[in-house]
Design a protein around this motif. Structure first.
Motif, PDB file in Angstrom:
ATOM      1  N   ASP A 139      23.940  -1.110  37.463  1.00  0.00           N
ATOM      2  CA  ASP A 139      24.714   0.112  37.648  1.00  0.00           C
ATOM      3  C   ASP A 139      24.503   1.129  36.544  1.00  0.00           C
ATOM      4  O   ASP A 139      25.163   2.159  36.505  1.00  0.00           O
ATOM      5  N   SER A 160      27.738   3.721  33.194  1.00  0.00           N
ATOM      6  CA  SER A 160      27.339   3.604  34.590  1.00  0.00           C
ATOM      7  C   SER A 160      26.450   4.779  34.982  1.00  0.00           C
ATOM      8  O   SER A 160      26.360   5.789  34.271  1.00  0.00           O
ATOM      9  N   SER A 161      25.807   4.654  36.123  1.00  0.00           N
ATOM     10  CA  SER A 161      24.931   5.708  36.606  1.00  0.00           C
ATOM     11  C   SER A 161      25.702   6.978  36.947  1.00  0.00           C
ATOM     12  O   SER A 161      25.120   8.062  37.040  1.00  0.00           O
ATOM     13  N   THR A 162      27.021   6.874  37.119  1.00  0.00           N
ATOM     14  CA  THR A 162      27.846   8.047  37.419  1.00  0.00           C
ATOM     15  C   THR A 162      28.527   8.619  36.175  1.00  0.00           C
ATOM     16  O   THR A 162      29.320   9.555  36.282  1.00  0.00           O
TER      17      THR A 162
END
Length: 246
Positions: A139, A160-162
């Motif tokens: 992630d 995280s990727s977000t």
């Protein structure tokens, strides 16, 4: 993986990813000539290497290497199209492994036992000694830091990727406590969230996630639990739940 969004300097390699150009510091000498020409990014199964073959300051080849040192996939950058084009993997028998280069592997104390995370490659406190290993996760990125230099991880930051960020400290035998959570916005600015509580043991499993407990049946007579109950209701998970570390 942390990549500086600046121009390349000595020892830096430009990397193009989906039309965006970044720079990262070379940290591995793949060909053994005494000059680092590869950006090696640790993963759960080995590492990914971005290689500057012609010493022009830009990555030409990308290789995915498994835990046994085998190159399982390879791609070459096409400057005309800006794409990475798959090609036949080239093995490097007998070459050093970046997971062992630069020092001993750092140990992470988890509820399941010690986990070898690879050597530290980044110096986060600017004291001239590498103290942090960078690991790619499913992630995003995990930064594992040995604060006191004893070879064992004291701090872990998951990004995280977000852009969600979770920081935890080692607080006992197999125990970790989340000390801060926050978020990085589209401008790269970090904003912390309100204080959170300690994690549970399962939250720090480095293996497969444990099966989730089945919900208890509601008692007869319609006496169901309220949405705000702390005993197994169906509301949103707490900040230290397993979902943060999957």
């Amino acid at each position: 993986m942390y990549i500086e969004e600046t121009g390349a300097n000595d020892g830096d390699i430009k990397i193009s990813v989906e039309g965006e150009e970044y720079t990262a510091e070379a940290n591995f000498d793949l060909d053994g000539d005494g000059v680092d020409e590869t950006v090696a990014v640790m993963t759960d199964d080995g590492y990914v290497g971005y290689i500057d073959e012609n010493a022009d300051g830009a990555a030409d080849v990308m290789q995915t290497v498994d835990a046994n040192g085998q190159v399982v996939s390879q791609a070459r950058f096409d400057a005309a199209t800006g794409d990475w084009v798959a090609e036949q993997p080239q093995q490097h028998p007998g070459e050093a492994d970046p997971r062992q280069q630069g020092g001993e592997s750092m140990v992470v104390d988890t509820p399941e036992g010690d986990v070898q995370i690879g050597p530290a490659t980044e110096d986060t406190n600017q004291d001239g000694v590498a103290d942090t290993a960078v690991v790619s996760t499913a992630d995003g990125t995990r930064l594992v830091t040995d604060v006191d230099g004893d070879g064992s991880a004291d701090q872990i930051i998951d990004i995280s990727s977000t852009g969600d960020v979770t920081t935890a400290h080692h607080t006992g035998d197999g125990q970790w406590t989340v000390v801060e959570q926050g978020r990085i916005d589209e401008h790269g600015q970090y904003t912390p969230s309100p204080a959170v509580g300690p994690t549970d043991d399962a939250a720090w499993s480095f293996g497969d996630p444990e099966p989730q407990a089945q919900p208890e049946p509601k008692p007869e007579g319609g006496a169901g639990r309220g949405a705000g109950s702390s005993h197994g209701g169906s509301g949103a998970p707490a900040a230290d739940s397993d979902t943060l570390w999957s």
